[in-house]
Every structure is written in C-alpha cells, then in structure tokens.
Motif scaffolding. Structure first.
Motif, PDB file in Angstrom:
ATOM      1  N   VAL A 102       0.810  -1.016   0.112  1.00 28.88           N
ATOM      2  CA  VAL A 102      -0.078   0.120  -0.043  1.00 28.88           C
ATOM      3  C   VAL A 102       0.884   1.268   0.012  1.00 28.88           C
ATOM      4  O   VAL A 102       0.634   2.339  -0.680  1.00 28.88           O
ATOM      5  CB  VAL A 102      -0.929  -0.088   1.178  1.00 28.88           C
ATOM      6  N   THR A 103       1.910   1.298   0.742  1.00 30.43           N
ATOM      7  CA  THR A 103       2.797   2.289   0.641  1.00 30.43           C
ATOM      8  C   THR A 103       3.321   2.721  -0.356  1.00 30.43           C
ATOM      9  O   THR A 103       3.583   3.513  -1.071  1.00 30.43           O
ATOM     10  CB  THR A 103       3.937   2.119   1.986  1.00 30.43           C
ATOM     11  N   GLU A 104       3.899   1.480  -1.177  1.00 27.78           N
ATOM     12  CA  GLU A 104       4.345   1.784  -2.517  1.00 27.78           C
ATOM     13  C   GLU A 104       3.342   2.077  -3.356  1.00 27.78           C
ATOM     14  O   GLU A 104       3.492   3.020  -4.514  1.00 27.78           O
ATOM     15  CB  GLU A 104       5.088   0.373  -2.990  1.00 27.78           C
ATOM     16  N   ILE A 105       2.398   1.650  -3.457  1.00 24.67           N
ATOM     17  CA  ILE A 105       1.007   2.063  -4.233  1.00 24.67           C
ATOM     18  C   ILE A 105       1.023   3.697  -4.093  1.00 24.67           C
ATOM     19  O   ILE A 105       0.429   4.390  -5.328  1.00 24.67           O
ATOM     20  CB  ILE A 105      -0.435   1.249  -4.044  1.00 24.67           C
ATOM     21  N   LYS A 106       0.808   4.024  -2.927  1.00 19.61           N
ATOM     22  CA  LYS A 106       0.447   5.530  -2.710  1.00 19.61           C
ATOM     23  C   LYS A 106       1.476   6.395  -3.285  1.00 19.61           C
ATOM     24  O   LYS A 106       1.194   7.534  -3.846  1.00 19.61           O
ATOM     25  CB  LYS A 106       0.007   5.678  -1.450  1.00 19.61           C
ATOM     26  N   ALA A 107       2.836   5.824  -3.132  1.00 18.24           N
ATOM     27  CA  ALA A 107       3.763   6.632  -3.708  1.00 18.24           C
ATOM     28  C   ALA A 107       4.131   6.608  -5.213  1.00 18.24           C
ATOM     29  O   ALA A 107       4.422   7.865  -5.804  1.00 18.24           O
ATOM     30  CB  ALA A 107       5.148   6.127  -3.092  1.00 18.24           C
ATOM     31  N   LYS A 108       3.831   5.316  -5.709  1.00 20.56           N
ATOM     32  CA  LYS A 108       3.976   5.170  -6.995  1.00 20.56           C
ATOM     33  C   LYS A 108       2.809   5.295  -8.229  1.00 20.56           C
ATOM     34  O   LYS A 108       3.049   5.606  -9.251  1.00 20.56           O
ATOM     35  CB  LYS A 108       4.871   3.791  -7.339  1.00 20.56           C
ATOM     36  N   ALA A 109       1.811   5.123  -7.565  1.00 21.52           N
ATOM     37  CA  ALA A 109       0.552   4.930  -8.336  1.00 21.52           C
ATOM     38  C   ALA A 109      -0.544   5.604  -7.788  1.00 21.52           C
ATOM     39  O   ALA A 109      -1.694   4.697  -7.511  1.00 21.52           O
ATOM     40  CB  ALA A 109       0.171   3.550  -8.899  1.00 21.52           C
ATOM     41  N   PRO A 110      -0.726   6.784  -7.316  1.00 20.83           N
ATOM     42  CA  PRO A 110      -1.839   7.179  -6.451  1.00 20.83           C
ATOM     43  C   PRO A 110      -3.052   7.282  -7.080  1.00 20.83           C
ATOM     44  O   PRO A 110      -4.217   7.041  -6.702  1.00 20.83           O
ATOM     45  CB  PRO A 110      -1.476   8.587  -6.024  1.00 20.83           C
ATOM     46  N   GLY A 111      -3.120   7.528  -8.585  1.00 18.10           N
ATOM     47  CA  GLY A 111      -4.286   7.562  -9.433  1.00 18.10           C
ATOM     48  C   GLY A 111      -5.125   6.219  -9.317  1.00 18.10           C
ATOM     49  O   GLY A 111      -6.163   6.494  -9.549  1.00 18.10           O
ATOM     50  N   ILE A 112      -4.452   5.234  -9.080  1.00 18.66           N
ATOM     51  CA  ILE A 112      -5.023   3.853  -9.000  1.00 18.66           C
ATOM     52  C   ILE A 112      -4.985   3.125  -7.568  1.00 18.66           C
ATOM     53  O   ILE A 112      -5.374   2.130  -7.565  1.00 18.66           O
ATOM     54  CB  ILE A 112      -4.825   2.793 -10.160  1.00 18.66           C
ATOM     55  N   GLN A 119      -8.703   2.192  -6.544  1.00 16.94           N
ATOM     56  CA  GLN A 119      -9.144   0.852  -7.138  1.00 16.94           C
ATOM     57  C   GLN A 119      -8.583  -0.155  -6.821  1.00 16.94           C
ATOM     58  O   GLN A 119      -9.357  -1.416  -6.392  1.00 16.94           O
ATOM     59  CB  GLN A 119      -9.097   1.313  -8.594  1.00 16.94           C
ATOM     60  N   GLN A 120      -7.255  -0.300  -6.446  1.00 22.89           N
ATOM     61  CA  GLN A 120      -6.748  -1.420  -5.758  1.00 22.89           C
ATOM     62  C   GLN A 120      -7.123  -1.505  -4.548  1.00 22.89           C
ATOM     63  O   GLN A 120      -7.128  -2.869  -3.988  1.00 22.89           O
ATOM     64  CB  GLN A 120      -5.195  -1.271  -5.881  1.00 22.89           C
ATOM     65  N   LEU A 121      -7.128  -0.641  -3.529  1.00 22.38           N
ATOM     66  CA  LEU A 121      -7.602  -0.885  -2.424  1.00 22.38           C
ATOM     67  C   LEU A 121      -9.017  -1.540  -2.103  1.00 22.38           C
ATOM     68  O   LEU A 121      -9.262  -2.416  -1.404  1.00 22.38           O
ATOM     69  CB  LEU A 121      -7.272   0.498  -1.609  1.00 22.38           C
ATOM     70  N   ASP A 122      -9.707  -0.973  -2.760  1.00 15.39           N
ATOM     71  CA  ASP A 122     -11.305  -1.306  -2.719  1.00 15.39           C
ATOM     72  C   ASP A 122     -11.336  -2.785  -3.140  1.00 15.39           C
ATOM     73  O   ASP A 122     -12.096  -3.498  -2.542  1.00 15.39           O
ATOM     74  CB  ASP A 122     -12.260  -0.399  -3.642  1.00 15.39           C
TER      75      ASP A 122
END
Length: 288
Positions: A80-90, A93-96
């Motif tokens: 999640v930390t990496e997603i928020k840093a590298k792909a905040p736009g998606i 969608q990934q979390l839900d």
C-alpha cells in the motif's frame, strides 16, 4: 489462477515473495521494477481475477496455497505504501478491490487474519462495502466488521446478521429484489426463523436475485435452503409455493438435483442424513 500460470518472471518472483512473507525481497523487486505496482499482470484468466494487480494476491482468492504468511499484514502495508507513492491515481481502485477479495475469501478467514487484513486496507483508505459479498461466502464476521467500519447496511445483511431492529426499518423501503436477495441469504444460512419472517411479510419464494444484489444470483431461495441442509427451511419454502422444477443458472440443477449431489460434497454422517431426507421430501412433494 495458480502461481504456475504466471509467465512474467519478475511478477512471479514478487508473488512468491508475498506467499513466503519475504518483505526484503519484495521491497527490492518493487524498487528495481516499479511496474509491479503500476501495471496489471496480463493473463488469459477470465472472471473476477482477470489481469490482477500485485496487491490482489495477498488474499489467496482464488486459492493457490490454502495458507497465508504470518506477516501478511506487513506485506499489505508495504504494498500500500508503494502504491500510494508510485501509483496514487489507481490506489483507490486497488485498495477497494483487494478489500473485497479479502472479505469474501476463505483462506483469510481460516487463517484468523481476515479482520486484521481488512483493518489494514480500510485504514489505508479502502471503502467498506455493504457486506453482502462476505455474507454470500460464509464470512459473517467479515460482513459485520464492514458494517462496523462504515459499510452501508442492506436488508440482506441485516437478515444474515440477525439485526432485527434494522430489518424492521429496512424492510419498509426495500425493493422487491432486495427482499428476494434477503430471503435467498436467509435460505443460504438455513435460517428458518428469518425465512418464515420474510415469507410472512409477503416476500415471494420464486425468482433469482439480480447480479446487482451482490448475493448468489444463479439460484433461487429453495436451492440455497437445500444446500444449507435445513429441512425446516426447505419445508417453509415449499409450502409457500417455491417451484421444484426450476434449474439454477450455472449447474442446471433443480433443488432435488442439488439435494442428490450434496452428499458428494459433505463428509459427516449427520449432513448425509439431512440431504437424504431433503431429497426424499422433495421427491414426495413433486409427486403431490
């Protein structure tokens, strides 16, 4: 999907790191290959796990290993930390979607980590759903937790969780499909008291819940009552006029067909006896 189906070697290493609880290797792979966070895995898989993101694999849903690493929450937090840093736009969608996989999964529940995993995802921003999907997969604790964390309570979930004050309130504004989905959910769990209550409220026993209901839309309440093994629930629906000749939409089985098939899926003598008695009752009812 099985792990062996993954043909992308880097993605495969990342999935194996998740399965093995290897946070050091997982972090290195992501640092060296940011696409692991931003891109989906291209697959020929159809259905709910088509072209998955890496985060989806934390739920083991679909089942690949029948277990989760003890540090799966730490794995989730890392991803999640990496997603928020590298792909905040998606990220949303990934979390839900991952929350849905965890809430409906069998392995998170059996590993006693379902609530902790859901907690990590919701704390990270995942939006709690209404819990009907969790309920449809036997995860009552997960369904209740989603409601506690802000998910929208529907009639079907209120019925499944025996929240009668909410049932009385929601019944006043529920649509016909919501009522049918609630009856199907009650039948699925063999809740004879809830089935009786809904029938007395005028809910008809025939029909398939719509796909939008979130509950199993391929079978009627009587099919689900049969599968629950509850003779009392089956009798209530049959006496209320449930059709005995209608097949489900996936397997093509009538309620009697389900009763005759069920013994191949159960191991206990008590369950076997229940299905045998239900099959005999349905045969007799068909001849009347």
């Amino acid at each position: 999907m099985q792990t062996s189906d993954i043909t992308d070697p880097i993605f495969l290493q990342a999935v194996e790191a998740i399965d093995g609880g290897d946070t050091v290797l997982l972090q290195k792979l992501i640092t060296d290959n940011p696409r692991l966070i931003t891109d989906k895995l291209s697959t020929t898989e159809e259905g709910y796990f088509k072209d998955p993101y890496l985060l989806w694999f934390v739920a083991d849903n679909p089942i690949r290993h029948e277990k989760l690493p003890a540090n799966i929450v730490a794995i989730i937090n890392l991803l999640v930390t990496e997603i928020k840093a590298k792909a905040p736009g998606i990220a949303q969608q990934q979390l839900d979607y991952t929350l849905g996989l965890v809430a409906t999964g069998r392995i998170p529940r059996e590993s006693d980590m379902q609530i902790a995993m859901m907690d990590a995802l919701i704390n990270a921003g995942a939006q709690p759903g209404g819990g009907i999907g969790a309920l449809a997969h036997g995860n009552t604790e997960a369904a209740n937790y989603l409601i506690e964390r802000g998910g929208k309570l529907t009639l079907g979930v209120a019925i499944g969780l025996h929240r009668m004050d909410d049932v009385d309130r929601l019944l006043q504004t529920a649509t016909a499909d919501e009522k049918l989905a609630a009856l199907t959910a009650a039948a699925f769990y063999g809740m004879a008291d809830m089935v009786k209550f809904l029938l007395e409220q005028g809910v008809g026993p025939n029909g398939y819940p719509s796909p939008n209901s979130g509950f199993h839309s391929h079978a009627m309440p009587l099919h689900q009552a049969v599968w629950s093994g509850s003779m009392e629930t089956v009798k209530l629906l049959v006496k209320a006029g449930a059709r005995l000749d209608v097949a489900d939409k996936i397997y093509g089985g009538t309620p009697l067909g389900w009763a005759e098939y069920a013994p191949s899926e159960v191991g206990s003598e008590d369950a076997l006896q229940s299905f045998t008695e239900i099959a005999a009752y349905l045969k007799a009812s068909s001849n009347n």
